[in-house]
Design a protein around this motif. Sequence first.
Motif, PDB file in Angstrom:
ATOM      1  N   UNK A   1       0.663  -1.264  -0.019  1.00 19.59           N
ATOM      2  CA  UNK A   1      -0.102  -0.103  -0.061  1.00 19.59           C
ATOM      3  C   UNK A   1       0.981   1.118   0.067  1.00 19.59           C
ATOM      4  N   UNK A   2       0.436   2.314  -0.808  1.00 15.61           N
ATOM      5  CA  UNK A   2       1.143   3.379  -0.774  1.00 15.61           C
ATOM      6  C   UNK A   2       0.574   4.553   0.085  1.00 15.61           C
ATOM      7  N   UNK A   3       1.451   5.218   1.099  1.00 17.14           N
ATOM      8  CA  UNK A   3       0.868   6.183   2.094  1.00 17.14           C
ATOM      9  C   UNK A   3       1.480   7.503   1.513  1.00 17.14           C
ATOM     10  N   UNK A   4       0.811   8.381   1.749  1.00 15.56           N
ATOM     11  CA  UNK A   4       1.191   9.789   1.664  1.00 15.56           C
ATOM     12  C   UNK A   4       0.837  10.589   2.860  1.00 15.56           C
ATOM     13  N   UNK A   5       1.923  11.092   3.502  1.00 17.29           N
ATOM     14  CA  UNK A   5       1.636  12.172   4.560  1.00 17.29           C
ATOM     15  C   UNK A   5       1.356  13.684   4.066  1.00 17.29           C
ATOM     16  N   UNK A   6       0.592  14.121   4.670  1.00 18.19           N
ATOM     17  CA  UNK A   6       0.389  15.731   4.467  1.00 18.19           C
ATOM     18  C   UNK A   6      -0.439  16.563   5.754  1.00 18.19           C
ATOM     19  N   UNK A   7      -0.369  17.583   5.623  1.00 22.58           N
ATOM     20  CA  UNK A   7      -0.933  18.683   6.827  1.00 22.58           C
ATOM     21  C   UNK A   7       0.001  19.390   7.357  1.00 22.58           C
ATOM     22  N   UNK A   8       1.387  19.332   6.928  1.00 28.19           N
ATOM     23  CA  UNK A   8       2.285  20.141   7.677  1.00 28.19           C
ATOM     24  C   UNK A   8       2.152  21.246   7.129  1.00 28.19           C
ATOM     25  N   UNK A   9       3.267  22.191   8.057  1.00 28.05           N
ATOM     26  CA  UNK A   9       3.265  23.682   7.534  1.00 28.05           C
ATOM     27  C   UNK A   9       3.775  24.514   8.637  1.00 28.05           C
ATOM     28  N   UNK A  10       3.667  25.980   8.782  1.00 26.37           N
ATOM     29  CA  UNK A  10       4.299  26.638   9.733  1.00 26.37           C
ATOM     30  C   UNK A  10       3.014  26.765  10.984  1.00 26.37           C
TER      31      UNK A  10
ATOM     32  N   UNK B   1      -1.768  21.179  15.355  1.00 32.07           N
ATOM     33  CA  UNK B   1      -1.881  20.721  13.743  1.00 32.07           C
ATOM     34  C   UNK B   1      -2.566  19.177  13.646  1.00 32.07           C
ATOM     35  N   UNK B   2      -3.129  19.111  12.718  1.00 30.42           N
ATOM     36  CA  UNK B   2      -3.433  17.493  12.420  1.00 30.42           C
ATOM     37  C   UNK B   2      -2.964  16.858  11.010  1.00 30.42           C
ATOM     38  N   UNK B   3      -2.251  16.117  11.016  1.00 31.93           N
ATOM     39  CA  UNK B   3      -1.473  15.656  10.021  1.00 31.93           C
ATOM     40  C   UNK B   3      -2.244  14.361   9.418  1.00 31.93           C
ATOM     41  N   UNK B   4      -2.318  14.171   8.055  1.00 30.26           N
ATOM     42  CA  UNK B   4      -3.144  13.131   7.557  1.00 30.26           C
ATOM     43  C   UNK B   4      -2.191  11.923   6.768  1.00 30.26           C
ATOM     44  N   UNK B   5      -2.648  10.764   6.844  1.00 29.38           N
ATOM     45  CA  UNK B   5      -1.574   9.911   6.184  1.00 29.38           C
ATOM     46  C   UNK B   5      -2.555   9.112   5.159  1.00 29.38           C
ATOM     47  N   UNK B   6      -2.661   9.332   3.847  1.00 27.43           N
ATOM     48  CA  UNK B   6      -3.717   8.691   3.103  1.00 27.43           C
ATOM     49  C   UNK B   6      -3.154   7.601   2.217  1.00 27.43           C
ATOM     50  N   UNK B   7      -3.927   6.518   1.950  1.00 24.81           N
ATOM     51  CA  UNK B   7      -3.664   5.508   1.218  1.00 24.81           C
ATOM     52  C   UNK B   7      -4.160   5.731  -0.228  1.00 24.81           C
ATOM     53  N   UNK B   8      -3.081   5.607  -1.108  1.00 23.49           N
ATOM     54  CA  UNK B   8      -3.703   5.815  -2.570  1.00 23.49           C
ATOM     55  C   UNK B   8      -3.886   4.392  -3.260  1.00 23.49           C
ATOM     56  N   UNK B   9      -3.244   3.549  -2.756  1.00 25.64           N
ATOM     57  CA  UNK B   9      -3.536   1.854  -3.362  1.00 25.64           C
ATOM     58  C   UNK B   9      -3.729   1.076  -2.213  1.00 25.64           C
ATOM     59  N   UNK B  10      -4.084  -0.161  -2.556  1.00 24.12           N
ATOM     60  CA  UNK B  10      -4.283  -1.112  -1.324  1.00 24.12           C
ATOM     61  C   UNK B  10      -5.398  -1.153  -0.744  1.00 24.12           C
TER      62      UNK B  10
ATOM     63  N   UNK C   1     -12.922   4.209   6.365  1.00 23.93           N
ATOM     64  CA  UNK C   1     -14.005   4.792   5.150  1.00 23.93           C
ATOM     65  C   UNK C   1     -13.204   5.657   4.381  1.00 23.93           C
ATOM     66  N   UNK C   2     -12.410   6.265   4.854  1.00 23.03           N
ATOM     67  CA  UNK C   2     -11.553   7.604   4.014  1.00 23.03           C
ATOM     68  C   UNK C   2     -10.101   7.279   3.674  1.00 23.03           C
ATOM     69  N   UNK C   3      -9.844   5.793   4.181  1.00 23.62           N
ATOM     70  CA  UNK C   3      -8.404   5.479   3.795  1.00 23.62           C
ATOM     71  C   UNK C   3      -7.353   6.319   4.470  1.00 23.62           C
ATOM     72  N   UNK C   4      -7.698   7.014   5.580  1.00 20.27           N
ATOM     73  CA  UNK C   4      -6.668   7.933   6.073  1.00 20.27           C
ATOM     74  C   UNK C   4      -6.528   7.674   7.685  1.00 20.27           C
ATOM     75  N   UNK C   5      -5.348   7.887   8.041  1.00 17.55           N
ATOM     76  CA  UNK C   5      -4.952   7.747   9.510  1.00 17.55           C
ATOM     77  C   UNK C   5      -4.369   9.233   9.983  1.00 17.55           C
ATOM     78  N   UNK C   6      -4.806   9.716  11.128  1.00 21.80           N
ATOM     79  CA  UNK C   6      -4.383  11.102  11.536  1.00 21.80           C
ATOM     80  C   UNK C   6      -3.834  11.012  12.604  1.00 21.80           C
TER      81      UNK C   6
END
Length: 123
Positions: free
Chosen positions: A1-10, A17-26, A74-79
């Motif tokens: 499964x491919x995971x992508x982290x997002x939500x970072x910043x200043x 801050x809440x980071x998200x980790x989403x799966x694009x496959x699997x 359901x959203x294929x996401x970990x926070x």
Amino acid sequence: VQLQASGGGLVQAGGSVRLSCAASTGTFSNYGVGWFRQAPGKAREFLSAIGWTGGTTYATDSAKERFHISRDNAKNTVYLQMNSLNSEDTAVYFCSAAPYGSKWYLASTYNQWGQGTLVTVSS
């Protein structure tokens, strides 16, 4: 499964801050997920992990007070909810997948890394 982290910043010190980790496959619900971070000049640090159903979580001593992990299959996401941030939390944050049946609560289980997301805490 491919995971992508997002939500970072200043973020300002003391903020959240809440980071998200989403799966694009699997099949996302077949994997445990761990969060790690790497600060400049330092080794990668294990923070927290969650099992495939989301019913069980683990956090290191450095994370348990201020960070909270959750998942929505359901959203294929970990926070990763991070509170009371300080300058020492400045780092690139990564998420990674642990196969079903593995010891998802151990840092050594994780060996695949995608592009992380940078969190910069300003004082």
